[in-house]
Write a protein that holds these residues in place. Sequence first.
Motif, mmCIF file in Angstrom:
data_model
loop_
_atom_site.group_PDB
_atom_site.id
_atom_site.type_symbol
_atom_site.label_atom_id
_atom_site.label_comp_id
_atom_site.label_asym_id
_atom_site.label_seq_id
_atom_site.Cartn_x
_atom_site.Cartn_y
_atom_site.Cartn_z
ATOM 1 N N TYR A 39 0.718 -1.075 -0.013
ATOM 2 C CA TYR A 39 0.008 0.024 0.047
ATOM 3 C C TYR A 39 0.913 1.160 0.149
ATOM 4 C CZ TYR A 39 -3.832 -3.082 1.637
ATOM 5 O OH TYR A 39 -4.663 -4.116 1.708
ATOM 6 N N ASP A 40 0.258 2.288 -0.599
ATOM 7 C CA ASP A 40 0.802 3.598 -0.362
ATOM 8 C C ASP A 40 -0.062 4.599 0.105
ATOM 9 O OD1 ASP A 40 1.994 2.330 -3.120
ATOM 10 O OD2 ASP A 40 3.679 3.787 -2.182
ATOM 11 N N ILE A 41 0.353 5.602 0.839
ATOM 12 C CA ILE A 41 -0.569 6.670 1.285
ATOM 13 C C ILE A 41 -0.022 7.904 1.295
ATOM 14 C CG2 ILE A 41 0.265 6.300 3.869
ATOM 15 C CD1 ILE A 41 -2.798 7.135 4.672
ATOM 16 N N LEU A 42 -1.060 8.775 0.735
ATOM 17 C CA LEU A 42 -0.378 10.240 0.559
ATOM 18 C C LEU A 42 -1.045 11.150 1.701
ATOM 19 C CD1 LEU A 42 0.807 12.236 -1.488
ATOM 20 C CD2 LEU A 42 -1.564 12.654 -2.421
ATOM 21 N N ILE A 43 -0.211 11.823 2.514
ATOM 22 C CA ILE A 43 -0.479 12.554 3.756
ATOM 23 C C ILE A 43 -0.239 13.963 3.512
ATOM 24 C CG2 ILE A 43 -0.383 10.402 4.976
ATOM 25 C CD1 ILE A 43 2.287 11.743 6.070
ATOM 26 N N ILE A 100 -0.285 -3.092 9.474
ATOM 27 C CA ILE A 100 -0.341 -3.138 8.003
ATOM 28 C C ILE A 100 0.639 -2.180 7.427
ATOM 29 C CG2 ILE A 100 -1.807 -3.186 5.921
ATOM 30 C CD1 ILE A 100 -4.109 -3.364 7.933
ATOM 31 N N PRO A 101 1.991 -2.724 6.728
ATOM 32 C CA PRO A 101 2.915 -1.776 6.077
ATOM 33 C C PRO A 101 2.422 -0.962 5.013
ATOM 34 C CG PRO A 101 3.718 -4.322 6.513
ATOM 35 C CD PRO A 101 2.325 -4.141 6.649
ATOM 36 N N VAL A 102 3.004 0.380 5.114
ATOM 37 C CA VAL A 102 2.293 1.229 4.069
ATOM 38 C C VAL A 102 3.576 2.283 3.837
ATOM 39 C CG1 VAL A 102 1.194 2.752 5.578
ATOM 40 C CG2 VAL A 102 0.458 2.912 3.323
ATOM 41 N N SER A 103 3.761 2.586 2.466
ATOM 42 C CA SER A 103 4.726 3.590 2.045
ATOM 43 C C SER A 103 4.262 4.632 2.118
ATOM 44 C CB SER A 103 5.291 3.186 0.639
ATOM 45 O OG SER A 103 5.962 2.075 0.580
ATOM 46 N N VAL A 104 4.840 5.628 2.769
ATOM 47 C CA VAL A 104 4.000 7.126 3.097
ATOM 48 C C VAL A 104 4.478 7.828 2.284
ATOM 49 C CG1 VAL A 104 3.921 8.892 4.948
ATOM 50 C CG2 VAL A 104 3.804 6.478 5.486
ATOM 51 N N HIS A 105 3.926 8.987 1.655
ATOM 52 C CA HIS A 105 4.251 9.896 0.531
ATOM 53 C C HIS A 105 3.548 11.374 1.156
ATOM 54 C CE1 HIS A 105 5.324 6.939 -2.302
ATOM 55 N NE2 HIS A 105 4.141 6.470 -1.849
ATOM 56 N N PRO A 158 -5.924 12.218 3.693
ATOM 57 C CA PRO A 158 -5.262 11.131 3.125
ATOM 58 C C PRO A 158 -5.978 10.498 1.807
ATOM 59 C CG PRO A 158 -6.733 10.436 4.954
ATOM 60 C CD PRO A 158 -6.840 11.586 4.619
ATOM 61 N N VAL A 159 -4.953 9.775 1.074
ATOM 62 C CA VAL A 159 -5.553 9.008 -0.092
ATOM 63 C C VAL A 159 -4.773 7.697 0.131
ATOM 64 C CG1 VAL A 159 -6.041 8.791 -2.632
ATOM 65 C CG2 VAL A 159 -5.640 11.016 -1.534
ATOM 66 N N ALA A 160 -5.160 6.641 -0.095
ATOM 67 C CA ALA A 160 -4.582 5.408 -0.016
ATOM 68 C C ALA A 160 -4.629 4.651 -1.302
ATOM 69 C CB ALA A 160 -4.553 4.449 1.239
ATOM 70 N N ALA A 175 -1.781 -2.203 -4.215
ATOM 71 C CA ALA A 175 -0.812 -2.517 -5.387
ATOM 72 C C ALA A 175 -1.700 -2.937 -6.693
ATOM 73 C CB ALA A 175 0.098 -3.608 -4.816
ATOM 74 N N ASP A 176 -3.111 -3.479 -6.343
ATOM 75 C CA ASP A 176 -3.929 -3.690 -7.353
ATOM 76 C C ASP A 176 -4.620 -2.659 -7.877
ATOM 77 O OD1 ASP A 176 -5.821 -3.134 -5.465
ATOM 78 O OD2 ASP A 176 -6.497 -5.140 -5.375
#
Length: 227
Positions: free
Chosen positions: A3-7, A28-33, A56-58, A61-62
């Motif tokens: 997952y990615d999340i924009l903060i 739950i691992p998430v890459s933070v932007h 936020p927006v998350a 990968a799908d």
Amino acid sequence: MTYDILIGDRSYSSWSLRGWLLFAAFDIPVSVHLNEMYVPAFAETLKDWGPARTVPVARAADGALWTDSLAIAEGLAERHPAAGHWPSEPRARALARSLAAEMHAGFGTLRGACPMNLRVQWRGFEPSQKVRADLARVETLWVHARGLAIADGPWLFGTYSAADAFFAPVAMRIAGYALPMGDAARAYVDAHLSHAPLRAWRAEGEAADRTLENYDMGLPTAPFPMA
Ligand SMILES: N[C@@H](CCC(=O)N[C@@H](CS)C(=O)NCC(=O)O)C(=O)O
């Protein structure tokens, strides 16, 4: 699944804090932007995140995209049913969902009068009657939740749930503006102040964030009460 999340800026973006806690507090691992707020590039960056207009927006990968904190809660609960976003007991689960929804849709007076700011504690803030009414409603909800808690623990339903993530920024406002609350509510705020993920979030904000002048209340300050 990754997952990615924009903060937004961690010290100030209360909705981003909620969204991120829905990952971090449930392992739950998430890459933070980071998308810094109140600059022209904010809207530009959002163009890469579907129809989102706010953080936020998350994204999974799908390609699944959640453009709202409540949608993130439901999306993660659906994909990670064992993570415990919602209490297992049906009545508690119904109330937890109701609390998160009421927080998401309401408390505009409290949110407007006391913007979240994890950098300082404001001294001498005088809550209006309308702010006090919001705080009374918050306490009513918290007491009701504790009545349905089926596990031991400091959180609304005993163990940490998405409802706690939704109220974390409210707890930070109570701490940051020294708002008047009863002993039980105060203990719940203290649980958030000691919560390791929230402490990590604040530390990262302290290290990286600009000071946003539009969050200045023009009051004397003390250190934020999170050692
Ligand atoms: N309903 C949204 C609210 C998100 C929201 O208002 N985020 C603020 C930051 S805390 C934002 O992006 N503000 C920038 C803007 O409105 O342009 C959610 O729950 O995610």
